[in-house]
Write a protein that holds these residues in place. Structure first.
Motif, PDB file in Angstrom:
ATOM      1  N   PHE A  57      11.191 -13.239  -1.206  1.00 21.36           N
ATOM      2  CA  PHE A  57      12.265 -14.131  -1.024  1.00 21.36           C
ATOM      3  C   PHE A  57      11.892 -15.239  -0.409  1.00 21.36           C
ATOM      4  N   ALA A  58      11.214 -15.381   0.582  1.00 20.99           N
ATOM      5  CA  ALA A  58      10.880 -16.428   1.539  1.00 20.99           C
ATOM      6  C   ALA A  58       9.901 -17.307   0.575  1.00 20.99           C
ATOM      7  N   ALA A  59       9.075 -16.977   0.137  1.00 18.83           N
ATOM      8  CA  ALA A  59       8.068 -17.790  -0.874  1.00 18.83           C
ATOM      9  C   ALA A  59       8.992 -18.507  -1.964  1.00 18.83           C
ATOM     10  N   ASP A  60      10.075 -17.745  -2.534  1.00 13.53           N
ATOM     11  CA  ASP A  60      11.072 -18.287  -3.508  1.00 13.53           C
ATOM     12  C   ASP A  60      11.632 -19.656  -2.748  1.00 13.53           C
ATOM     13  N   CYS A  61      12.259 -19.400  -1.641  1.00 17.18           N
ATOM     14  CA  CYS A  61      12.971 -20.479  -0.752  1.00 17.18           C
ATOM     15  C   CYS A  61      11.876 -21.693  -0.626  1.00 17.18           C
ATOM     16  N   VAL A  62      10.808 -21.482  -0.012  1.00 16.34           N
ATOM     17  CA  VAL A  62       9.731 -22.292   0.205  1.00 16.34           C
ATOM     18  C   VAL A  62       9.429 -23.102  -1.137  1.00 16.34           C
ATOM     19  N   ALA A  63       8.945 -22.315  -2.251  1.00 14.74           N
ATOM     20  CA  ALA A  63       8.635 -23.154  -3.508  1.00 14.74           C
ATOM     21  C   ALA A  63       9.751 -23.845  -3.807  1.00 14.74           C
ATOM     22  N   ARG A  64      11.088 -23.515  -3.564  1.00 11.31           N
ATOM     23  CA  ARG A  64      12.129 -24.473  -4.286  1.00 11.31           C
ATOM     24  C   ARG A  64      12.331 -25.533  -3.301  1.00 11.31           C
ATOM     25  N   TYR A  65      11.799 -25.633  -2.070  1.00 15.29           N
ATOM     26  CA  TYR A  65      11.824 -26.703  -1.412  1.00 15.29           C
ATOM     27  C   TYR A  65      10.822 -27.694  -1.591  1.00 15.29           C
ATOM     28  N   LEU A  66       9.443 -27.013  -1.718  1.00 14.94           N
ATOM     29  CA  LEU A  66       8.411 -27.856  -2.328  1.00 14.94           C
ATOM     30  C   LEU A  66       8.587 -28.267  -3.657  1.00 14.94           C
ATOM     31  N   LEU A  67       9.203 -27.746  -4.628  1.00 19.96           N
ATOM     32  CA  LEU A  67       9.315 -28.296  -5.728  1.00 19.96           C
ATOM     33  C   LEU A  67      10.492 -29.426  -5.887  1.00 19.96           C
ATOM     34  N   GLU A  68      11.204 -29.423  -4.954  1.00 23.00           N
ATOM     35  CA  GLU A  68      12.233 -30.557  -4.683  1.00 23.00           C
ATOM     36  C   GLU A  68      11.744 -31.768  -4.259  1.00 23.00           C
ATOM     37  N   LEU A  69      10.951 -31.386  -3.203  1.00 26.37           N
ATOM     38  CA  LEU A  69      10.037 -32.442  -2.417  1.00 26.37           C
ATOM     39  C   LEU A  69       9.035 -33.128  -3.423  1.00 26.37           C
ATOM     40  N   GLY A  70       8.558 -32.553  -4.326  1.00 29.73           N
ATOM     41  CA  GLY A  70       7.523 -33.149  -5.055  1.00 29.73           C
ATOM     42  C   GLY A  70       8.102 -33.798  -6.136  1.00 29.73           C
ATOM     43  N   ALA A  71       9.323 -33.360  -6.740  1.00 30.69           N
ATOM     44  CA  ALA A  71       9.871 -34.200  -7.734  1.00 30.69           C
ATOM     45  C   ALA A  71      10.588 -35.216  -7.067  1.00 30.69           C
ATOM     46  N   ALA A  72      10.822 -35.574  -5.808  1.00 30.90           N
ATOM     47  CA  ALA A  72      11.500 -36.794  -5.364  1.00 30.90           C
ATOM     48  C   ALA A  72      10.438 -37.664  -4.753  1.00 30.90           C
ATOM     49  N   ASP A  73      10.094 -38.645  -5.641  1.00 34.37           N
ATOM     50  CA  ASP A  73       9.088 -39.587  -4.846  1.00 34.37           C
ATOM     51  C   ASP A  73       9.773 -40.675  -4.085  1.00 34.37           C
ATOM     52  N   ARG A  76       0.657  -1.343  -0.029  1.00 33.84           N
ATOM     53  CA  ARG A  76      -0.092  -0.217   0.060  1.00 33.84           C
ATOM     54  C   ARG A  76       1.011   1.153   0.155  1.00 33.84           C
ATOM     55  N   ARG A  77       2.059   1.211   0.373  1.00 34.84           N
ATOM     56  CA  ARG A  77       3.023   2.292   0.661  1.00 34.84           C
ATOM     57  C   ARG A  77       4.438   2.075   0.610  1.00 34.84           C
ATOM     58  N   TRP A  78       5.322   2.941   0.378  1.00 32.56           N
ATOM     59  CA  TRP A  78       6.752   2.477   0.013  1.00 32.56           C
ATOM     60  C   TRP A  78       7.292   1.958   1.360  1.00 32.56           C
ATOM     61  N   SER A  79       6.939   2.308   2.481  1.00 30.82           N
ATOM     62  CA  SER A  79       7.491   1.677   3.633  1.00 30.82           C
ATOM     63  C   SER A  79       7.475   0.208   3.749  1.00 30.82           C
ATOM     64  N   GLN A  80       6.722  -0.374   2.918  1.00 31.69           N
ATOM     65  CA  GLN A  80       6.452  -1.715   3.093  1.00 31.69           C
ATOM     66  C   GLN A  80       7.152  -2.651   2.089  1.00 31.69           C
ATOM     67  N   LEU A  81       8.171  -1.863   1.513  1.00 31.10           N
ATOM     68  CA  LEU A  81       9.178  -2.565   0.209  1.00 31.10           C
ATOM     69  C   LEU A  81       9.869  -3.631   0.828  1.00 31.10           C
ATOM     70  N   TYR A  82      10.546  -3.360   2.059  1.00 31.57           N
ATOM     71  CA  TYR A  82      11.318  -4.246   2.377  1.00 31.57           C
ATOM     72  C   TYR A  82      10.573  -5.660   3.035  1.00 31.57           C
ATOM     73  N   ALA A  83       9.462  -5.357   3.587  1.00 30.43           N
ATOM     74  CA  ALA A  83       8.711  -6.754   4.066  1.00 30.43           C
ATOM     75  C   ALA A  83       8.154  -7.320   2.797  1.00 30.43           C
ATOM     76  N   ALA A  84       7.715  -6.575   1.693  1.00 29.29           N
ATOM     77  CA  ALA A  84       7.230  -7.270   0.498  1.00 29.29           C
ATOM     78  C   ALA A  84       8.433  -8.078  -0.021  1.00 29.29           C
ATOM     79  N   ALA A  85       9.691  -7.654  -0.133  1.00 29.68           N
ATOM     80  CA  ALA A  85      10.892  -8.302  -0.634  1.00 29.68           C
ATOM     81  C   ALA A  85      11.135  -9.429  -0.060  1.00 29.68           C
ATOM     82  N   LEU A  86      11.109  -9.342   1.712  1.00 26.08           N
ATOM     83  CA  LEU A  86      11.325 -10.647   2.175  1.00 26.08           C
ATOM     84  C   LEU A  86      10.228 -11.500   2.155  1.00 26.08           C
ATOM     85  N   PHE A  87       9.001 -11.164   2.048  1.00 32.13           N
ATOM     86  CA  PHE A  87       8.014 -12.169   1.757  1.00 32.13           C
ATOM     87  C   PHE A  87       8.228 -12.745   0.354  1.00 32.13           C
TER      88      PHE A  87
END
Length: 108
Positions: free
Chosen positions: A46-62, A33-44
């Motif tokens: 990056f965290a989503a990127d790390c979690v997605a990477r883990y879930l993709l590896e977990l799903g690929a490994a049966d 909503r405003r510029w002061s939330q930029l760092y929190a949005a970037a942290l969110f």
């Protein structure tokens, strides 16, 4: 030296990584909503990127234990260490650019 750095940087970004970067950045910029939330949005993002990477590896490994999938995800993250270090800054830049476009051209 610079060629090797550029080669390693480019090798760390696959098309799936770039699509994920774009989609997560769009969502984060839309939630802001405003510029002061930029760092929190970037942290969110990056965290989503790390979690997605883990879930993709977990799903690929049966039939593989969860600990092994976590180790594999960390190894993959290490294989592209230069691109992994650049990701938070890329998220920060892309989200800032998208938020600026949203503020400049968005409906009020």
């Amino acid at each position: 030296m610079i060629e090797e750095f550029a080669t390693r940087l480019i090798a760390g970004f696959t098309p799936a990584t770039l699509i994920l970067l774009t989609l997560v950045s769009i969502v984060a910029a839309l939630v802001m909503r405003r510029w002061s939330q930029l760092y929190a949005a970037a942290l969110f993002a990056f965290a989503a990127d790390c979690v997605a990477r883990y879930l993709l590896e977990l799903g690929a490994a049966d039939g593989v234990p969860v600990n092994f999938a976590m180790e594999l995800a960390m190894t993959r993250l290490d294989a592209g260490a230069i691109s992994a270090m650049a990701r938070p800054f890329l998220y920060l830049g892309v989200i800032a650019a998208l938020f600026w476009v949203k503020k400049r051209y968005g409906a009020r």
